[in-house]
Design an enzyme around this catalytic site. Structure first.
Site, PDB file in Angstrom:
ATOM      1  N   LYS A 104       1.811   3.283 -12.620  1.00  0.00           N
ATOM      2  CA  LYS A 104       0.817   2.986 -11.581  1.00  0.00           C
ATOM      3  C   LYS A 104       1.431   2.721 -10.201  1.00  0.00           C
ATOM      4  O   LYS A 104       0.804   2.979  -9.188  1.00  0.00           O
ATOM      5  CB  LYS A 104      -0.042   1.789 -11.995  1.00  0.00           C
ATOM      6  CG  LYS A 104      -1.012   2.151 -13.105  1.00  0.00           C
ATOM      7  CD  LYS A 104      -2.182   1.201 -13.143  1.00  0.00           C
ATOM      8  CE  LYS A 104      -3.224   1.667 -14.138  1.00  0.00           C
ATOM      9  NZ  LYS A 104      -2.773   1.516 -15.545  1.00  0.00           N
ATOM     10  N   GLU A 126      -9.448  -2.410  -7.457  1.00  0.00           N
ATOM     11  CA  GLU A 126     -10.091  -2.911  -8.670  1.00  0.00           C
ATOM     12  C   GLU A 126      -9.012  -3.058  -9.734  1.00  0.00           C
ATOM     13  O   GLU A 126      -8.003  -2.360  -9.682  1.00  0.00           O
ATOM     14  CB  GLU A 126     -11.141  -1.905  -9.158  1.00  0.00           C
ATOM     15  CG  GLU A 126     -10.592  -0.721  -9.992  1.00  0.00           C
ATOM     16  CD  GLU A 126      -9.659   0.228  -9.231  1.00  0.00           C
ATOM     17  OE1 GLU A 126      -9.679   0.216  -7.980  1.00  0.00           O
ATOM     18  OE2 GLU A 126      -8.910   0.987  -9.885  1.00  0.00           O
ATOM     19  N   SER A 393       3.846   5.825 -20.786  1.00  0.00           N
ATOM     20  CA  SER A 393       3.278   5.440 -19.484  1.00  0.00           C
ATOM     21  C   SER A 393       3.664   4.031 -19.039  1.00  0.00           C
ATOM     22  O   SER A 393       3.707   3.741 -17.851  1.00  0.00           O
ATOM     23  CB  SER A 393       1.764   5.587 -19.504  1.00  0.00           C
ATOM     24  OG  SER A 393       1.197   4.855 -20.579  1.00  0.00           O
TER      25      SER A 393
HETATM   26  C1  PLP Z   1      -3.475   1.878 -16.596  1.00  0.00           C
HETATM   27  C2  PLP Z   1      -2.613   2.409 -17.663  1.00  0.00           C
HETATM   28  C3  PLP Z   1      -2.956   3.572 -18.390  1.00  0.00           C
HETATM   29  C4  PLP Z   1      -4.245   4.317 -18.189  1.00  0.00           C
HETATM   30  O1  PLP Z   1      -4.450   4.848 -16.920  1.00  0.00           O
HETATM   31  P1  PLP Z   1      -4.363   6.399 -16.614  1.00  0.00           P
HETATM   32  O2  PLP Z   1      -4.890   6.505 -15.237  1.00  0.00           O
HETATM   33  O3  PLP Z   1      -5.233   7.119 -17.614  1.00  0.00           O
HETATM   34  O4  PLP Z   1      -2.953   6.807 -16.731  1.00  0.00           O
HETATM   35  C5  PLP Z   1      -2.058   4.052 -19.331  1.00  0.00           C
HETATM   36  N1  PLP Z   1      -0.893   3.399 -19.597  1.00  0.00           N
HETATM   37  C6  PLP Z   1      -0.548   2.280 -18.924  1.00  0.00           C
HETATM   38  C7  PLP Z   1       0.745   1.634 -19.265  1.00  0.00           C
HETATM   39  C8  PLP Z   1      -1.387   1.738 -17.947  1.00  0.00           C
HETATM   40  O5  PLP Z   1      -1.017   0.618 -17.304  1.00  0.00           O
END
Ligand code: PLP
Length: 414
Positions: A104, A126, A393
């Site tokens: 992010k 948000e 992610s």
């Molecule tokens: C916020 C988040 C997501 C989901 O958000 P996307 O916009 O779909 O990528 C996935 N993994 C982590 C670690 C997050 O913090």
């Protein structure tokens, strides 16, 4: 990468790049907002496209990601995990190693640079679980913006540590007591603030969702994930991967990994949603399994709603996937068949969380654990000479308390 053409999706030869000028990916996307916000969005669209055409802007973006966030993130061969599954080679794109622990921050840096260029002095955002709120508060501190983060009061209660982090970083956390008091209500409140304050304020939306140009802009920033992965795989293995797997909340880590491979027909792509407890209304967040097309928060896309258009409640063990709509570009590629979607439930995600921790010494975020779980399923069905990339992610430190509670609960009932 070259300016305008690099922003747009190449949908194969002979077709127009997407989104179109009004922000449509086929029948998805668009800009369903009030008049005040419409002029702010038009302004943002122009400023973003102009900035991205300038090599100086792209260079500064890249440099900050390198010095501040630690990019490029590694592409790691998970040898033990691969051996245990006995199928395709499993590679992990280590977005968990970014500053603040997830992908992010990349989008937050991009939008902060743009907001500064546009002369804005204040950021709003948000947040659900608090991850995007922390990323925004981080760039606000780094670039010297005032910052207010809208967060449902129910989420504030559940995510006390992230609330403290945001305050420590100098941001104000504003509780939202409307509706279900969660993410959807926080987005509505942020949009309301923005329509009063557009002169001074940039709304730093956290995923590839919302009215145009947000889905395009967030995808453009996050595409650095796929660009790096492509280069890294070519240099390590001398060929493209056979499959990509990513979890899907709003869709930013998924489209960020997938987009640079969209025109490579040999690369299969799997977006994984949260199956929660079961695929019945209120128990999950699998928009493509249980949703239908509708308009929510400025965009036309797949939405979990009842036949009257009332938004359904959602559930997932991972807060970052727990949302009733999905980014419009993913809806487009789902209907075109380019990207396949499936879901993984709470229990299977919890199992993958433990498997990756035990075999590789990497504790994944619960969101990412959904992608890991599906990647393991997939690897077992593919031969050993195949290559899979799973997008990791985020890191799981934020989730260990909740996981330990859930595992104890399970032991109690078994
Ligand atoms: C916020 C988040 C997501 C989901 O958000 P996307 O916009 O779909 O990528 C996935 N993994 C982590 C670690 C997050 O913090």
């Amino acid at each position: 990468m070259k300016g305008e053409s690099a922003i747009k999706s190449r949908q194969g030869r002979g077709t127009s790049p997407l989104p179109d000028v009004r922000g449509y990916f086929g029948e998805f996307g668009g800009r369903f907002v009030s008049e005040t916000l419409m002029s702010a969005l038009l302004d943002l669209d122009r400023s973003f496209k102009k900035a991205w055409r300038e090599s100086a802007f792209r260079k500064e973006f890249r440099e900050i990601l390198a010095d501040y966030s630690g990019r490029p993130t590694p592409l790691y061969f998970a040898r033990s995990l691969t051996q245990e599954m006995g199928g395709a080679a499993i590679w992990l794109k280590r977005e968990d190693l970014n500053h603040t622990g997830a992908h992010k921050i990349t989008n937050a840096v991009g939008q902060a640079l743009l907001a500064r260029r546009m002369g804005k002095t204040r950021l709003i955002a948000e947040t659900g679980a608090g991850q995007h709120g922390v990323a925004t508060a981080t760039v606000a501190a780094r670039f010297g913006f005032d910052c207010r983060v809208y967060m449902g009061s129910e989420d504030i209660r559940r995510q006390a540590l992230n609330v403290f982090r945001m305050k420590l970083l100098g941001s104000e956390v504003c509780p939202v007591d409307l509706g279900g008091k969660t993410l959807k209500d926080a987005i509505s409140e942020a949009l309301r603030d923005w329509s009063r304050t557009v002169q001074t304020t940039h709304y730093l939306l956290g995923t590839a969702f919302g009215p145009h140009p947000f889905p395009l802009m967030v995808r453009t920033f996050q595409s650095v994930i796929g660009q790096e992965a492509r280069r890294q795989m070519l240099s390590r293995e001398g060929r493209l991967p056979d499959a990509l797997v990513a979890c899907v909340g709003g869709g930013s880590n998924a489209i960020g990994l997938f987009h640079p491979f969209i025109d490579d027909p040999s690369v299969r792509m799997y977006g994984i949603e949260a199956g929660g407890r079961s695929i019945s209304p209120g128990d999950h967040a699998a928009r493509f399994a249980g949703g239908s097309i509708g308009v929510l928060q400025g965009t036309r896309t797949y939405v979990l709603q009842n036949p009257d258009g009332q938004i359904e409640n959602t559930h997932s063990v991972s807060a970052g996937l727990d949302y009733s709509a999905v980014g419009p570009e993913l809806s487009y590629f789902r209907d075109s068949g380019r990207i396949s979607f499936d879901w993984v439930g709470d229990d299977e995600a919890l199992e993958a969380f433990q498997t990756l921790s035990r075999t590789e010494g990497i504790i994944p975020a619960l969101e990412s654990s959904h992608a890991v779980a599906y990647g393991l399923r997939l690897a077992r069905t593919m031969s050993r000479d195949r290559l899979i990339i799973i997008n990791l992610s985020g890191r799981g430190d934020k989730d260990v308390v909740e996981v330990s509670r859930l595992l104890e609960q399970k032991e109690g009932t078994s």
